[in-house]
Motif scaffolding. Sequence first.
Motif, PDB file in Angstrom:
ATOM      1  N   SER A 152       0.848  -1.205   0.000  1.00 24.80           N
ATOM      2  CA  SER A 152       0.000   0.000   0.000  1.00 24.80           C
ATOM      3  C   SER A 152       0.879   1.249   0.000  1.00 24.80           C
ATOM      4  O   SER A 152       0.534   2.274  -0.598  1.00 24.80           O
ATOM      5  N   GLY A 153       2.041   1.178   0.658  1.00 24.51           N
ATOM      6  CA  GLY A 153       2.990   2.298   0.629  1.00 24.51           C
ATOM      7  C   GLY A 153       3.556   2.517  -0.769  1.00 24.51           C
ATOM      8  O   GLY A 153       3.756   3.661  -1.199  1.00 24.51           O
ATOM      9  N   ILE A 154       3.817   1.420  -1.484  1.00 31.98           N
ATOM     10  CA  ILE A 154       4.308   1.532  -2.869  1.00 31.98           C
ATOM     11  C   ILE A 154       3.210   2.135  -3.744  1.00 31.98           C
ATOM     12  O   ILE A 154       3.446   3.068  -4.514  1.00 31.98           O
ATOM     13  N   ASP A 155       1.995   1.592  -3.587  1.00 29.08           N
ATOM     14  CA  ASP A 155       0.866   2.049  -4.406  1.00 29.08           C
ATOM     15  C   ASP A 155       0.607   3.541  -4.214  1.00 29.08           C
ATOM     16  O   ASP A 155       0.193   4.226  -5.152  1.00 29.08           O
ATOM     17  N   ARG A 156       0.856   4.018  -3.004  1.00 29.75           N
ATOM     18  CA  ARG A 156       0.597   5.441  -2.746  1.00 29.75           C
ATOM     19  C   ARG A 156       1.830   6.303  -3.026  1.00 29.75           C
ATOM     20  O   ARG A 156       1.854   7.487  -2.691  1.00 29.75           O
ATOM     21  N   GLY A 157       2.861   5.698  -3.578  1.00 32.76           N
ATOM     22  CA  GLY A 157       4.048   6.469  -3.953  1.00 32.76           C
ATOM     23  C   GLY A 157       4.923   6.867  -2.785  1.00 32.76           C
ATOM     24  O   GLY A 157       5.827   7.695  -2.921  1.00 32.76           O
ATOM     25  N   LEU A 158       4.675   6.271  -1.613  1.00 33.30           N
ATOM     26  CA  LEU A 158       5.478   6.614  -0.438  1.00 33.30           C
ATOM     27  C   LEU A 158       6.758   5.786  -0.403  1.00 33.30           C
ATOM     28  O   LEU A 158       7.793   6.236   0.090  1.00 33.30           O
ATOM     29  N   LEU A 159       6.671   4.575  -0.927  1.00 35.61           N
ATOM     30  CA  LEU A 159       7.836   3.689  -0.935  1.00 35.61           C
ATOM     31  C   LEU A 159       8.285   3.460  -2.372  1.00 35.61           C
ATOM     32  O   LEU A 159       7.489   3.586  -3.312  1.00 35.61           O
ATOM     33  N   ARG A 160       9.555   3.145  -2.539  1.00 34.41           N
ATOM     34  CA  ARG A 160      10.135   2.949  -3.866  1.00 34.41           C
ATOM     35  C   ARG A 160       9.365   1.896  -4.660  1.00 34.41           C
ATOM     36  O   ARG A 160       9.021   0.832  -4.133  1.00 34.41           O
ATOM     37  N   ALA A 161       9.128   2.198  -5.912  1.00 34.36           N
ATOM     38  CA  ALA A 161       8.360   1.294  -6.769  1.00 34.36           C
ATOM     39  C   ALA A 161       9.075  -0.044  -6.941  1.00 34.36           C
ATOM     40  O   ALA A 161       8.434  -1.085  -7.091  1.00 34.36           O
ATOM     41  N   ASP A 162      10.415  -0.027  -6.912  1.00 34.40           N
ATOM     42  CA  ASP A 162      11.172  -1.268  -7.128  1.00 34.40           C
ATOM     43  C   ASP A 162      11.562  -1.946  -5.813  1.00 34.40           C
ATOM     44  O   ASP A 162      12.470  -2.775  -5.783  1.00 34.40           O
ATOM     45  N   LEU A 163      10.852  -1.607  -4.735  1.00 33.46           N
ATOM     46  CA  LEU A 163      11.184  -2.188  -3.434  1.00 33.46           C
ATOM     47  C   LEU A 163      11.053  -3.717  -3.451  1.00 33.46           C
ATOM     48  O   LEU A 163      10.038  -4.246  -3.889  1.00 33.46           O
ATOM     49  N   ASN A 164      12.094  -4.394  -2.976  1.00 30.78           N
ATOM     50  CA  ASN A 164      12.011  -5.845  -2.774  1.00 30.78           C
ATOM     51  C   ASN A 164      11.357  -6.056  -1.402  1.00 30.78           C
ATOM     52  O   ASN A 164      12.011  -5.946  -0.360  1.00 30.78           O
ATOM     53  N   ILE A 165      10.061  -6.324  -1.428  1.00 31.76           N
ATOM     54  CA  ILE A 165       9.283  -6.399  -0.179  1.00 31.76           C
ATOM     55  C   ILE A 165       9.817  -7.493   0.741  1.00 31.76           C
ATOM     56  O   ILE A 165       9.923  -7.312   1.956  1.00 31.76           O
ATOM     57  N   GLU A 166      10.161  -8.640   0.169  1.00 30.64           N
ATOM     58  CA  GLU A 166      10.683  -9.749   0.981  1.00 30.64           C
ATOM     59  C   GLU A 166      11.967  -9.344   1.704  1.00 30.64           C
ATOM     60  O   GLU A 166      12.141  -9.623   2.886  1.00 30.64           O
ATOM     61  N   ALA A 167      12.859  -8.689   0.961  1.00 30.95           N
ATOM     62  CA  ALA A 167      14.128  -8.250   1.555  1.00 30.95           C
ATOM     63  C   ALA A 167      13.872  -7.194   2.635  1.00 30.95           C
ATOM     64  O   ALA A 167      14.501  -7.209   3.700  1.00 30.95           O
ATOM     65  N   ALA A 168      12.920  -6.292   2.370  1.00 33.41           N
ATOM     66  CA  ALA A 168      12.612  -5.238   3.340  1.00 33.41           C
ATOM     67  C   ALA A 168      12.055  -5.840   4.632  1.00 33.41           C
ATOM     68  O   ALA A 168      12.446  -5.435   5.739  1.00 33.41           O
ATOM     69  N   LEU A 169      11.174  -6.829   4.497  1.00 30.49           N
ATOM     70  CA  LEU A 169      10.603  -7.462   5.693  1.00 30.49           C
ATOM     71  C   LEU A 169      11.666  -8.221   6.479  1.00 30.49           C
ATOM     72  O   LEU A 169      11.646  -8.238   7.707  1.00 30.49           O
ATOM     73  N   ASP A 170      12.607  -8.836   5.758  1.00 34.38           N
ATOM     74  CA  ASP A 170      13.710  -9.517   6.456  1.00 34.38           C
ATOM     75  C   ASP A 170      14.529  -8.512   7.269  1.00 34.38           C
ATOM     76  O   ASP A 170      14.887  -8.770   8.419  1.00 34.38           O
ATOM     77  N   ALA A 171      14.826  -7.366   6.647  1.00 35.24           N
ATOM     78  CA  ALA A 171      15.651  -6.359   7.332  1.00 35.24           C
ATOM     79  C   ALA A 171      14.913  -5.798   8.551  1.00 35.24           C
ATOM     80  O   ALA A 171      15.497  -5.658   9.627  1.00 35.24           O
ATOM     81  N   LEU A 172      13.623  -5.499   8.386  1.00 33.98           N
ATOM     82  CA  LEU A 172      12.860  -4.915   9.495  1.00 33.98           C
ATOM     83  C   LEU A 172      12.702  -5.903  10.644  1.00 33.98           C
ATOM     84  O   LEU A 172      12.919  -5.573  11.806  1.00 33.98           O
ATOM     85  N   ASN A 173      12.327  -7.126  10.320  1.00 27.89           N
ATOM     86  CA  ASN A 173      12.130  -8.126  11.376  1.00 27.89           C
ATOM     87  C   ASN A 173      13.446  -8.575  12.005  1.00 27.89           C
ATOM     88  O   ASN A 173      13.495  -8.904  13.191  1.00 27.89           O
ATOM     89  N   GLY A 174      14.502  -8.596  11.181  1.00 29.24           N
ATOM     90  CA  GLY A 174      15.798  -9.052  11.683  1.00 29.24           C
ATOM     91  C   GLY A 174      16.312  -8.220  12.844  1.00 29.24           C
ATOM     92  O   GLY A 174      17.005  -8.731  13.727  1.00 29.24           O
ATOM     93  N   ILE A 175      15.955  -6.936  12.855  1.00 28.63           N
ATOM     94  CA  ILE A 175      16.385  -6.035  13.940  1.00 28.63           C
ATOM     95  C   ILE A 175      16.020  -6.621  15.308  1.00 28.63           C
ATOM     96  O   ILE A 175      16.829  -6.618  16.232  1.00 28.63           O
ATOM     97  N   PHE A 176      14.801  -7.135  15.407  1.00 30.68           N
ATOM     98  CA  PHE A 176      14.290  -7.604  16.706  1.00 30.68           C
ATOM     99  C   PHE A 176      14.892  -8.952  17.099  1.00 30.68           C
ATOM    100  O   PHE A 176      15.175  -9.189  18.268  1.00 30.68           O
ATOM    101  N   TYR A 177      15.077  -9.816  16.111  1.00 31.61           N
ATOM    102  CA  TYR A 177      15.711 -11.100  16.393  1.00 31.61           C
ATOM    103  C   TYR A 177      17.138 -10.892  16.902  1.00 31.61           C
ATOM    104  O   TYR A 177      17.599 -11.570  17.809  1.00 31.61           O
ATOM    105  N   TYR A 178      17.823  -9.936  16.287  1.00 30.39           N
ATOM    106  CA  TYR A 178      19.219  -9.695  16.649  1.00 30.39           C
ATOM    107  C   TYR A 178      19.369  -9.349  18.137  1.00 30.39           C
ATOM    108  O   TYR A 178      20.324  -9.766  18.789  1.00 30.39           O
TER     109      TYR A 178
END
Lengths: 209, 209
Positions: A152-178
Amino acid sequence: MSEPVRRFNPHEEPDQVPAGPGRPREREYRQKVIDAALRLIDAEKPVTINALVKESGVSRAAIYRRWSSVTLLIAEALDIGRPAYEVDVSGDPKEVMKNILFDRSDQAREAYTQRRFRKRVEIVMIDRDVQMAYWHKHVSKRRQAEAKALQSGIDRGLLRADLNIEAALDALNGIFYYQVITRGVSNYEPDVIARCEDAFDLVWRGMEA
Amino acid sequence: MSEPVRRFNPHEEPDQVPAGPGRPREREYRQKVIDAALRLIDAEKPVTINALVKESGVSRAAIYRRWSSVTLLIAEALDIGRPAYEVDVSGDPKEVMKNILFDRSDQAREAYTQRRFRKRVEIVMIDRDVQMAYWHKHVSKRRQAEAKALQSGIDRGLLRADLNIEAALDALNGIFYYQVITRGVSNYEPDVIARCEDAFDLVWRGMEA
């Protein structure tokens, strides 16, 4: 054991339960078994079908009617207290994601203690079957909600159109696991939350259009 | 056991070893004990001082002369095959960090198998003392090299002046933990490496000035 007889189906989804008037009793049965599994896990005892029958008072047949394997049952127990799979993604995507990832409700804290988080990681490191069941049945589902928020962030132009969503979710969630796995700290400590917020903002900035 | 007698000192750093002509033999002793610890870990056997003596052929006194506790010894064994603490940070910070985090040398792959990574996480989830020893003696040291690379990026105006280096390192390193711990995949698989690279680029973008 007066609940209606259903044939055991190993391919059944673990969350498909009979609908209709039996529903509240059905929930009660499931809860008994899950609570028993958590007591066994917390007591460092092996979660076997025999131990579950003894601990829960629910029969072996009744347990296998609800879960096609003990592995799936353990995976479900390990997920108790984690955020739900369905979230309203109509708001600001950044706030939606923060609400999912920084779930600090008393309910979450109580059910999903750090001790249980550590135990969950220990179990999935030992048993790859439980790990894959937990990933497919629980983490993946939660990630679907997170992915919707990012889309929805991509669709609304807030996030990069070429965002790799899977990679982004790994990075965001990885913070907490670490924090728990490498630093050995609790995600509920104020200084840990502050660092996670900085890390979250950093990753989010990299995701922005 | 003809090595020079040294008094046991529980506060001694585990990597302080006697200098001088005894050095090669010293390395050999340490290696024997570490190898024994890894064999025990790989065989799922408890790493006790008695088991280490039996498995390594090195005496209890000689082991305690080198490590002040079995906990520190286990932490050192669990770190075998991980990247070194000292890196040349004079190059492009992004490349320096990529070289540290995507260490795919045959040497690293061989010594630091995914099986051992999983085992390490399992052990630190069970034993908080080993976890904290591993963090302070090994991960923190590796992070110092990483922090230097980021600081040099800040100094050269490539990275944001207000970058929270600790948070950035958590986000970057968390990517890799997430693969093994949550997805249950190996960091050596090509599609996993590709996703980690996308995640790394994403976080890096958020760090840039």
